[in-house]
Design an enzyme around this catalytic site. Structure first.
Site, short mmCIF file in Angstrom:
data_model
loop_
_atom_site.label_atom_id
_atom_site.label_comp_id
_atom_site.label_asym_id
_atom_site.label_seq_id
_atom_site.Cartn_x
_atom_site.Cartn_y
_atom_site.Cartn_z
N ASP A 129 0.85 -1.19 0.00
CA ASP A 129 0.00 0.00 0.00
C ASP A 129 0.89 1.24 0.00
O ASP A 129 1.99 1.20 -0.55
CB ASP A 129 -0.96 -0.06 1.21
CG ASP A 129 -2.24 0.74 0.98
OD1 ASP A 129 -2.16 1.77 0.30
OD2 ASP A 129 -3.29 0.35 1.49
N HIS A 150 2.32 2.04 -3.27
CA HIS A 150 1.44 3.03 -3.89
C HIS A 150 2.00 4.45 -3.82
O HIS A 150 1.28 5.40 -4.04
CB HIS A 150 0.05 2.97 -3.25
CG HIS A 150 -0.65 1.65 -3.46
ND1 HIS A 150 -1.90 1.38 -2.95
CD2 HIS A 150 -0.27 0.54 -4.12
CE1 HIS A 150 -2.25 0.15 -3.30
NE2 HIS A 150 -1.28 -0.38 -3.99
#
Ligand SMILES: *[C@@H]1O[C@H](CO)[C@@H](O)[C@H](O)[C@H]1NC(C)=O
Ligand SMILES: *[C@@H]1O[C@H](CO)[C@@H](O)[C@H](O)[C@H]1NC(C)=O
Length: 376
Positions: free
Chosen positions: A221, A244
């Site tokens: 993430d 991310h």
């Protein structure tokens, strides 16, 4: 003869007690978890030993060091290092703290909770740190998405310094920082696979004057997520990927009033991440994200190097928005995975100024006139 035997036996019982008393906590403020019954064999439960070492060091006076020694693995179900303490505490974290699998989890929302401490320092040797068993949580066959815990959480700390530790395979965020004032994280290595859900590297909220530097973050993430209530947050010389990217937000979730300002991300490298520098807000929220700077950014196959997304999630259109202003993206170089280098999906009144920009912009409002426009 009878007397001598008695004497020997008594000594035999007394001497271990004496040794214990002499060794624990009295050698120049050194508290070693091994002296409190920790085994460090990766199997025995060392939770209690960590708790008693902490309660002793916390009561001590002056400078005190908690030693979690190198070359050992400490299986624990929960660690709670809580202040306020009399002592100024240093933790020498050279061993591995090993988290239980999902079936044996007792740690609540976080495996290691460190709170209410002033001037805490934590130093490692690069290998010491916290090792999660995240894969037992990531698939969630029983639907445990909302129960996934984080590994290392700092709450209400002041003047914190953490360096040279490793955190791997967290079920959720690796390091979270909440309600802290003044913290430096240096040479932190975070390592989880791209497929691990919700495994932010750092998750920062309601905190001020936080610096993350010289670190390597691989996760599934955000590399670093900067959430509401965060001011003066710096990230310098970070290598991110997979993951991310570095994100401000999401801000304004569930109609929150979220405020973030003075974020400096500089000299960072993104390798194969889905985003580089991102600002993400949710419709219906209020507050602001302002004075956000991303500069000297190196990109290697990044999908969305520059992205401001005020349409997150896609089709929610409510009456208010978090305002985004004074955002600078400067000195981005490298390669993009797709054909969209700059993506601004903004609500209103954003104006852009470009200097020496080359590349393409997609679906931006307003048009970034200096870049070639792609229409998707
Ligand atoms: C963050 O960077 C800014 C700009 O260089 C600097 O003024 C500030 O002191 C830094 N803050 C921290 C917490 O490192
Ligand atoms: C950026 O960081 C690298 C190391 O990661 C360093 O060698 C370089 O000097 C830094 N650049 C600037 C402008 O600070």
């Amino acid at each position: 003869m009878q007397r001598l035997i008695n004497f020997v036996i008594i000594l035999g019982f007394i001497s271990p007690c004496l040794c214990t008393r002499l060794n624990v906590g009295t050698k120049d403020g050194i508290y070693n978890v091994m002296d409190y019954g920790a085994r460090g064999d990766g199997k025995s439960d060392d939770t209690q030993a960590f708790a008693s070492a902490w309660s002793n060091i916390c009561k001590a006076r002056g400078k005190s060091t908690l030693i979690i020694p190198a070359g050992k693995s400490f299986f624990v179900t929960k660690v709670h290092f809580s202040g306020p303490c009399n002592a100024k505490i240093h933790i020498q974290l050279e061993g591995k703290i090993v988290a239980p699998p999902k079936e044996a989890w007792k740690g609540g929302e976080k495996l290691i909770l460190i709170e209410n401490l002033d001037g805490l320092t934590i130093d490692g040797n690069g290998e010491g740190g916290a090792y999660g068993d995240g894969s037992t949580w990531w698939n969630c066959p029983g639907g445990c998405e909302h129960e996934r815990p984080g590994i290392l959480h700092f709450h209400s700390c002041k003047d914190l310094s953490v360096r040279n530790i490793k955190i791997t395979n967290s079920p959720r965020s690796h390091i979270s920082v909440n309600n802290c004032i003044g913290a430096t994280f240096s040479q932190i290595s975070i390592d989880s696979p791209a497929i691990s859900p919700n495994t932010d590297g750092f998750d920062i909220s309601f905190s001020k004057n936080i610096l993350v530097e010289d670190s390597n973050i691989k996760s599934g993430d955000d590399c670093i997520a900067i959430n509401g209530g965060s001011f003066f947050i710096n990230a310098t010389r970070i290598t991110c990927g997979p993951g991310h990217g570095i994100s401000v937000g999401s801000l304004g979730k569930v109609r929150d009033n979220d405020q973030v300002s003075d974020v400096y991300v500089r000299n960072c490298t993104f390798i194969g991440t889905t985003n580089g520098g991102r600002i993400k807000t949710v419709s219906g929220g209020s507050g602001y994200a302002k004075r956000i700077t991303f500069e000297e950014i190196n990109l290697v196959n990044v999908k969305n190097p520059i992205i401001i997304d005020q349409h997150y999630p896609k089709d929610l259109e409510l009456d208010s928005d978090v305002s985004v202003s004074e955002v600078t993206y400067r000195g981005f170089t490298g390669t993009c995975e797709g054909n969209v280098a700059v993506k601004f999906e903004c609500r209103k009144n954003l104006s852009t100024v470009c200097h020496n920009a080359h590349g393409t912009a997609t679906n931006t409002i307003p048009v970034v006139s200096c870049l070639q426009q792609n229409v998707l």
